[in-house]
Enzyme design. Structure first.
Site, PDB file in Angstrom:
ATOM      1  N   GLU A  85     -35.303  13.982 -58.601  1.00  0.00           N
ATOM      2  CA  GLU A  85     -36.109  14.286 -57.420  1.00  0.00           C
ATOM      3  C   GLU A  85     -36.517  13.016 -56.686  1.00  0.00           C
ATOM      4  O   GLU A  85     -36.496  12.964 -55.448  1.00  0.00           O
ATOM      5  CB  GLU A  85     -37.349  15.092 -57.818  1.00  0.00           C
ATOM      6  CG  GLU A  85     -37.047  16.492 -58.335  1.00  0.00           C
ATOM      7  CD  GLU A  85     -36.537  17.440 -57.256  1.00  0.00           C
ATOM      8  OE1 GLU A  85     -36.485  17.043 -56.073  1.00  0.00           O
ATOM      9  OE2 GLU A  85     -36.192  18.590 -57.595  1.00  0.00           O
ATOM     10  N   ASP A 120     -25.490  22.635 -58.805  1.00  0.00           N
ATOM     11  CA  ASP A 120     -25.001  22.736 -57.428  1.00  0.00           C
ATOM     12  C   ASP A 120     -24.620  21.399 -56.808  1.00  0.00           C
ATOM     13  O   ASP A 120     -23.508  21.220 -56.305  1.00  0.00           O
ATOM     14  CB  ASP A 120     -26.040  23.447 -56.556  1.00  0.00           C
ATOM     15  CG  ASP A 120     -27.432  22.822 -56.661  1.00  0.00           C
ATOM     16  OD1 ASP A 120     -27.731  22.191 -57.682  1.00  0.00           O
ATOM     17  OD2 ASP A 120     -28.225  22.973 -55.711  1.00  0.00           O
ATOM     18  N   GLU A 173     -35.548  33.779 -55.065  1.00  0.00           N
ATOM     19  CA  GLU A 173     -34.974  32.701 -55.860  1.00  0.00           C
ATOM     20  C   GLU A 173     -33.762  33.170 -56.666  1.00  0.00           C
ATOM     21  O   GLU A 173     -32.776  32.452 -56.806  1.00  0.00           O
ATOM     22  CB  GLU A 173     -36.045  32.113 -56.789  1.00  0.00           C
ATOM     23  CG  GLU A 173     -35.623  30.857 -57.524  1.00  0.00           C
ATOM     24  CD  GLU A 173     -35.528  29.635 -56.621  1.00  0.00           C
ATOM     25  OE1 GLU A 173     -35.278  28.546 -57.147  1.00  0.00           O
ATOM     26  OE2 GLU A 173     -35.703  29.775 -55.383  1.00  0.00           O
ATOM     27  N   GLU A 206     -31.266  25.763 -48.283  1.00  0.00           N
ATOM     28  CA  GLU A 206     -29.820  25.840 -48.552  1.00  0.00           C
ATOM     29  C   GLU A 206     -29.089  26.845 -47.666  1.00  0.00           C
ATOM     30  O   GLU A 206     -27.975  26.575 -47.183  1.00  0.00           O
ATOM     31  CB  GLU A 206     -29.590  26.164 -50.036  1.00  0.00           C
ATOM     32  CG  GLU A 206     -29.835  25.000 -50.982  1.00  0.00           C
ATOM     33  CD  GLU A 206     -31.311  24.743 -51.251  1.00  0.00           C
ATOM     34  OE1 GLU A 206     -31.640  23.708 -51.868  1.00  0.00           O
ATOM     35  OE2 GLU A 206     -32.150  25.594 -50.852  1.00  0.00           O
ATOM     36  N   THR A 261     -27.884  15.434 -50.189  1.00  0.00           N
ATOM     37  CA  THR A 261     -28.301  16.764 -50.639  1.00  0.00           C
ATOM     38  C   THR A 261     -29.726  17.092 -50.214  1.00  0.00           C
ATOM     39  O   THR A 261     -30.132  18.248 -50.252  1.00  0.00           O
ATOM     40  CB  THR A 261     -28.146  16.889 -52.170  1.00  0.00           C
ATOM     41  OG1 THR A 261     -28.181  18.274 -52.543  1.00  0.00           O
ATOM     42  CG2 THR A 261     -29.224  16.105 -52.905  1.00  0.00           C
TER      43      THR A 261
END
Length: 618
Positions: A164, A309, A413, A432, A519
């Site tokens: 993160e 992902d 989710e 996303e 990302t």
């Protein structure tokens, strides 16, 4: 005599009646049969017409409406950003319901949901820097950069997640630095008076504090967490996700090439290679959770969503940015395995016969179905497919998530496709699905995706806007809220919505082949300097070597022009000799397709039925 004649007539009379009745029944049956057939045919025609009418409004989106929604997207960002600065800065996040700031949960170190992300470094401000730039807010960008330089320090007693911190903070600092020093200044004059690479220095400092997570790890995999002040790894847990360990290479490699120190790129690349070597030798699939010390797969679920992902995403983006064909080969090998074992449904997603395609979660060793849910993070894979040129498949995957969005108004989710209901109920303002909507609009210019963006923006304003910002949806069924606005809402969600409607933006007019999104949606220019490993070169040479090619550069800030159709770079910096499987061309789609639905009305209706937006008729 008369009686005899009457007796002779009775059989003839009854025979005539029988023939009449039989003929009448035959006539009625024949008419009824043809009428029923006609009704069936007419019903089919009516159904076809009704399907087309149901989706007809997607075929046009006016310029005035596009400009209106561009400003709505700008206002959405500004409302969240201004309230963060008013009520939360210098803390990490804004609590939008109670109008206050939020930092790490010091009293509960085990609260990973908060402490993995919040490190007392003004996270939301840093993560928003390049959104300010993309929206053309030059003065606020410059002011925000000065605040970062004056207030942000990383010598904090905070144990944060390496992944993160890398994608949100390191990536944001690198992006803003490159925007400031860009000689072209395409987003307005973002230069800072007396700027002395302070953002790059901060990025360098942060990455150095993350390095202890990579030290003395037997498998070359980083520990998931590290204390920024002490350098101690969090020894309570040694499990890390495939995405968490394998999606550091883009930011770490950029830093290495900007500061001339190979160590950051080396440790991040070593983690990617370690994970790749541990994929199943039969299916070619990777799991989602691995033990850092033993290298044993703790989570054998393989999918396209949470935990894995961005690993796939960064294989492809590493290739685009740095030009190493090994990255493209890994991505293509992974994509083949994903298609073979995870993809269910008809072979050609544009056909009207068979089940609409879906990528399911499987066991990495067998390829057998592992769950009946898909998650919100998988929605970003359509954008990856667009980058690889697999436009039809991207359209079909996106359509599935759009139907889920429309069913609930936001995206749960986890969605259980078997029972057509959510398994995990919250929606934390994730970007996303919006990201894929933006990429598909850029690839097709189909107004359908502007309508999707309008639905997203309207629903966010309707369901999540509160007194001081935008709040997480606690339950997509009743739209109850949680008091949290994560930094990616401003960094990604608002940025992609704005760019979707801002056709005149430099990124949309000229930058599509000159920039790449991380990302976390931080924009990185495809610069010649980022193709150069200066530690591999003699100081007197003026060229850069990659695996199979050589190129002379006249200026380190020269932009490399990437043709998205074939993912190759002009001037032979990257050369792909053969067109690979699943590869199509954005430009090969006729311009007339912009005036048609991306999927036929029948297929859109089929997806709506599959998800439960529309109840199937008997």
């Amino acid at each position: 005599m008369l009686k005899l004649e009457l007796n002779d007539l009775y059989p003839r009379y009854f025979m005539a009646i029988f023939i009449f009745i039989f003929s009448l029944l035959l006539f009625v049956f024949t008419i009824g049969y043809h009428l029923e057939s006609s009704i069936k045919i007419n019903n089919l025609n009516i159904t076809k017409i009704s399907h087309e009418q149901r989706y007809q409004h997607y075929l046009y989106f006016s310029r005035s409406e596009r400009l209106l929604y561009r400003e709505k997207a700008r206002e959405m960002f500004q409302f969240g950003y201004d309230n963060y600065m008013k009520y939360a800065f210098p803390q990490d996040e804004l609590d939008p319901i109670h109008c206050r700031g939020r930092g790490p949960d010091i009293e509960r170190p085990e609260n990973y949901n908060i402490n993995d992300v919040l490190g007392e470094f003004s996270l939301t401000l840093i993560d928003s820097l390049d959104t300010l730039a993309v929206m053309g807010n030059v003065s606020e960008f410059q002011q925000a950069v000065k605040l970062v330089i004056d207030h942000v320090r990383f010598d904090r007693n905070s144990t944060i997640q390496v992944f993160e911190a890398t994608i949100r903070v390191l990536g944001a600092l690198l992006s803003a630095h490159l925007l400031i020093i860009d000689p072209l200044q395409p987003f307005g004059n973002l230069t800072i008076e007396d700027y002395d690479n302070e953002l790059l220095d901060l990025a360098h400092d942060l990455a150095s504090r993350l390095l202890p997570a990579f030290e003395n790890t037997p498998q070359g995999l980083p520990y998931p967490r590290v204390n920024l002040m002490t350098g101690l790894v969090d020894g309570s847990r040694n499990d890390t996700s495939t995405a968490g360990a394998g999606s550091l290479s883009l930011e770490f490699s950029i830093l290495s090439r900007l500061v001339g120190d190979p160590v950051y790129e080396q440790v991040a690349r070593r983690a990617v290679n370690s994970l790749w070597d541990k994929r199943n030798n039969v299916t070619g699939l990777l799991g989602s959770v691995i033990d850092v010390n033993s290298g044993e797969w703790l989570g054998q679920l393989s999918g396209l969503g949470a935990g894995i992902d961005s690993f796939f995403e960064y294989l492809l983006k590493n290739y685009i940015l740095f030009g190493d064909e090994a990255d493209l080969r890994m991505f293509d090998d992974a994509y083949r395995s994903v298609t073979q074992y995870m993809r269910r449904g008809r072979v050609n997603c544009m056909d009207e016969e068979g089940i609409h395609p879906i990528f399911v979660n499987v066991n990495m060793h067998t390829g057998q179905l592992a769950t009946t849910w898909i998650d919100a993070l998988q929605a970003s894979f359509s954008a990856v497919q667009v980058l690889r040129g697999d436009i039809d498949e991207a359209i079909c995957l996106h359509a599935l998530y759009y139907s889920i969005w429309r069913k609930f108004g936001v995206l749960p989710e986890r969605f259980n496709w078997q029972i057509k209901m959510p398994d995990v109920l919250f929606y934390p303002l994730r970007p996303e699905f919006i990201e894929s909507t933006y990429f598909l609009y850029q690839a097709t210019k189909n107004p359908f995706y502007l309508h999707v963006g309008r639905d997203i923006l309207d629903n966010l304003n309707t369901y999540t806007k509160v007194e001081c910002g935008f709040a997480t949806v606690h339950d997509v069924r009743d739209k109850t809220l949680e008091d949290r606005m994560e930094s990616f809402f401003l960094s990604e969600t608002c940025k992609y919505l704005f760019l979707l409607f801002d056709e005149d933006n430099y990124l949309n007019q000229h930058g599509a082949n000159h920039y790449i999104f991380t990302t976390e949606a931080h924009i990185i220019p495809l610069m010649a300097k980022l193709r150069r490993k200066i530690w591999d070169l003699n100081e007197m040479t003026s060229y850069v070597e990659n695996t199979n090619d050589k190129q002379t550069y006249t200026h380190e800030h020269e932009l490399i022009n990437v043709n998205r159709d074939l993912i190759k770079v002009e001037k032979n910096i990257i050369s792909i000799k053969k067109k690979r499987a699943n590869q199509t061309s954005c430009q090969s789609r006729p311009i007339s397709h912009r005036h048609q639905l991306p999927l036929s009305a029948n297929l859109l209706y089929q997806v709506d039925e599959m998800v439960g937006v529309i109840t199937s008729q008997p």
